[in-house]
Design a protein around this motif. Structure first.
Motif, short mmCIF file in Angstrom:
data_model
loop_
_atom_site.label_atom_id
_atom_site.label_comp_id
_atom_site.label_asym_id
_atom_site.label_seq_id
_atom_site.Cartn_x
_atom_site.Cartn_y
_atom_site.Cartn_z
N PRO A 43 0.81 -1.32 0.06
CA PRO A 43 0.01 0.11 -0.02
C PRO A 43 0.92 1.29 0.09
CG PRO A 43 0.05 -0.88 2.25
CD PRO A 43 0.77 -1.97 1.21
N TYR A 44 2.23 1.04 0.08
CA TYR A 44 3.16 2.23 0.15
C TYR A 44 3.67 2.60 -1.26
CZ TYR A 44 5.87 -1.66 1.17
OH TYR A 44 6.77 -2.67 1.23
N ASN A 45 3.28 1.87 -2.21
CA ASN A 45 3.81 2.11 -3.39
C ASN A 45 2.92 3.31 -4.12
OD1 ASN A 45 4.29 1.82 -6.56
ND2 ASN A 45 5.75 0.36 -5.89
N SER A 46 3.69 4.34 -4.54
CA SER A 46 2.74 5.48 -5.23
C SER A 46 2.34 5.24 -6.42
CB SER A 46 3.64 6.83 -5.06
OG SER A 46 5.06 6.57 -5.94
N VAL A 68 1.05 11.15 -3.93
CA VAL A 68 1.97 12.17 -3.83
C VAL A 68 2.73 12.43 -2.39
CG1 VAL A 68 2.29 14.88 -4.19
CG2 VAL A 68 0.98 13.66 -5.98
N SER A 69 1.44 12.09 -1.58
CA SER A 69 2.17 12.35 -0.07
C SER A 69 3.28 11.16 0.03
CB SER A 69 1.09 12.11 0.77
OG SER A 69 0.71 10.82 0.90
N LEU A 70 3.14 10.07 -0.58
CA LEU A 70 4.18 9.00 -0.37
C LEU A 70 5.39 9.37 -1.09
CD1 LEU A 70 1.99 5.90 -0.52
CD2 LEU A 70 3.21 6.58 1.30
N ASN A 71 5.18 10.14 -2.23
CA ASN A 71 6.46 10.36 -3.01
C ASN A 71 6.17 11.84 -3.71
OD1 ASN A 71 8.35 10.37 -5.09
ND2 ASN A 71 7.65 9.00 -6.30
N PRO A 72 6.75 12.68 -3.03
CA PRO A 72 6.62 14.05 -3.77
C PRO A 72 7.01 14.34 -5.02
CG PRO A 72 7.58 14.22 -1.41
CD PRO A 72 7.63 12.63 -1.88
N PHE A 73 7.84 13.15 -5.51
CA PHE A 73 8.53 13.43 -6.87
C PHE A 73 7.56 12.48 -7.96
CE2 PHE A 73 12.01 13.87 -4.04
CZ PHE A 73 12.57 14.92 -4.63
N ARG A 101 4.21 22.28 -10.47
CA ARG A 101 4.84 21.71 -9.23
C ARG A 101 5.53 20.50 -9.72
NH1 ARG A 101 1.92 19.04 -3.97
NH2 ARG A 101 3.49 17.75 -3.08
N ALA A 102 4.70 19.71 -10.89
CA ALA A 102 5.41 18.49 -11.56
C ALA A 102 6.53 19.01 -12.38
CB ALA A 102 4.28 18.16 -12.46
#
Length: 399
Positions: A43-46, A68-73, A101-102
């Motif tokens: 569940p933590y894979n963006s 996005v919260s898990l991976n800001p990039f 932002r992207a």
């Protein structure tokens, strides 16, 4: 005790590896049932969450925000959030923030292309041209969609040209795009920038003999003297072609035949004709025509586009050695104005019967370019020509 701990860690590691492999396999299936199972396992894979958002439209925004919260990039999720704000919620400002932002977290093509399209849709010209330039600077794809957008938003050729980066892989397609869309006048500066950007690289790999040759042929055939001369000058000055640059005072190029014909632009073009064999012999600075006696009664041998100044007087000189039977040879120079306005073709006297190898004419008033052609027409009362004709030292100058 340590051994049991190591065994437990190994078993746990193997199980975790199996879990990750199972989740990856389910994700690759990319179905409405497999992707949720992949998310349940990891569940933590963006990336999994972002893809699940495509399958669950009701939870799409929440899933993308979680990704996005898990991976800001995760720039792709940011772009999808921007799409949601722009097209569903009609919040243009918030959509722009997501797109920008992207572009901050990822410097590759997709965010730049997304912003280019966004500003195109909203006709925001300064921002559009900025991001169009950024996208063109790195795009690995065809640039034509961006060229089309540029010309849809603006008809200012200079402004558009400023947005074209100094990148040969963009400059050459842009020159081709302009030619294909009958936008000829801006081509000259683009070709100049192209040859400068290519530098000492092999011009054969940068369109000299296919794309640029076709562009130049289109320009002269359209009678666009100034742009055609600009392109020709850029190639000649960069030594992409060995031919000299003609002008309205000395319009004939390669008249001593010492350079192999380029067959494009302002150089000579041979015209294949059944029954006539043409040889250029650069070492002897001549062109040899062999008439078999089976040639058509009327035909053209070779030709060259020449730049002229309307209404100006010109002299055309040449030297000919005719091995044809005595009497009229049937060979004449033809000057055909390239113009949309009605104009009359000029024809010289018979080349073999001229007392002086000289033809004086006035450039037609309606044309800046004319097509100079050496033609044959069987003289009345004679059989078709049979023998060899040598042509040398063709030159022209304005009075």
């Amino acid at each position: 005790m340590l051994r049991y701990s190591l065994i437990a860690c190994a078993i746990l590691g193997a199980f975790y590896s199996f879990l990750l492999a199972r989740a990856a396999w389910l994700f690759e299936q990319d179905t409405a049932s497999s992707v949720p199972k992949a998310v349940e396992l990891v569940p933590y894979n963006s990336a999994y969450l972002s893809r699940l958002a495509a399958w669950r439209s009701n939870d799409k925004v929440a899933l993308l925000q979680q990704a996005v919260s898990l991976n800001p990039f995760d720039f792709e999720s940011l772009i999808q959030l921007g799409f949601d704000q722009e097209f569903r919620k009609r919040d243009i400002q918030q959509a722009e923030r997501f797109y920008l932002r992207a572009a901050v977290v990822n410097q590759m093509f997709l965010p730049k292309w997304t912003l280019t399209n966004f500003y195109f849709r909203h006709a925001r010209l300064p921002e559009f041209f900025r991001w169009a330039n950024a996208a063109l600077a790195i795009t690995p794809f065809s640039a034509e969609p961006i060229f089309v957008q540029m010309w849809l938003l603006s008809q200012d050729a200079d402004r558009i040209s400023r947005a074209i980066p100094e990148r040969p892989r963009i400059l050459l397609p842009y020159a081709w795009f302009l030619s294909n869309n009958q936008k000829q006048d801006p081509i000259g500066p683009i070709v100049h920038r192209l040859v400068q950007a290519v530098g000492k690289l092999d011009p054969h790999n940068w369109g000299r003999d296919d794309l640029l040759a076709v562009i130049e042929d289109r320009l002269v055939a359209a009678g666009n003297r100034d742009t055609a001369l600009s392109v020709w000058s850029s190639m000649a000055n960069a030594r992409w072609i060995p031919q000299t640059v003609p002008d309205t005072t000395h319009p004939v190029t390669n008249g001593d035949f010492r350079l192999p014909f380029y067959q494009h632009g302002f150089d000579w073009t041979e015209l294949a004709t059944p029954g006539i064999h043409t040889d250029q012999i650069p070492s002897d600075k001549l062109v040899r025509f062999y008439f078999s006696g089976d040639e058509p009664e009327q035909c053209s041998l070779f030709q060259q586009y020449i730049p002229l100044e309307a209404g100006r007087a010109y002299d055309l000189h040449w030297h000919i050695d005719s091995g044809l039977p005595e009497g009229p040879s049937g060979l004449h120079w033809h000057l055909t104005p390239i113009s949309k306005a009605p104009s009359v073709e000029l024809v010289s006297d018979d080349l073999a019967e001229s007392k002086n190898p000289d033809w004086q004419f006035h450039a037609p008033l309606a044309a800046k370019i004319a097509l100079l052609t050496l033609g044959y027409q069987r003289p009345l009362g004679q059989i078709r020509a049979r023998g060899t004709v040598l042509l040398k030292d063709v030159s022209s100058r304005a009075e």
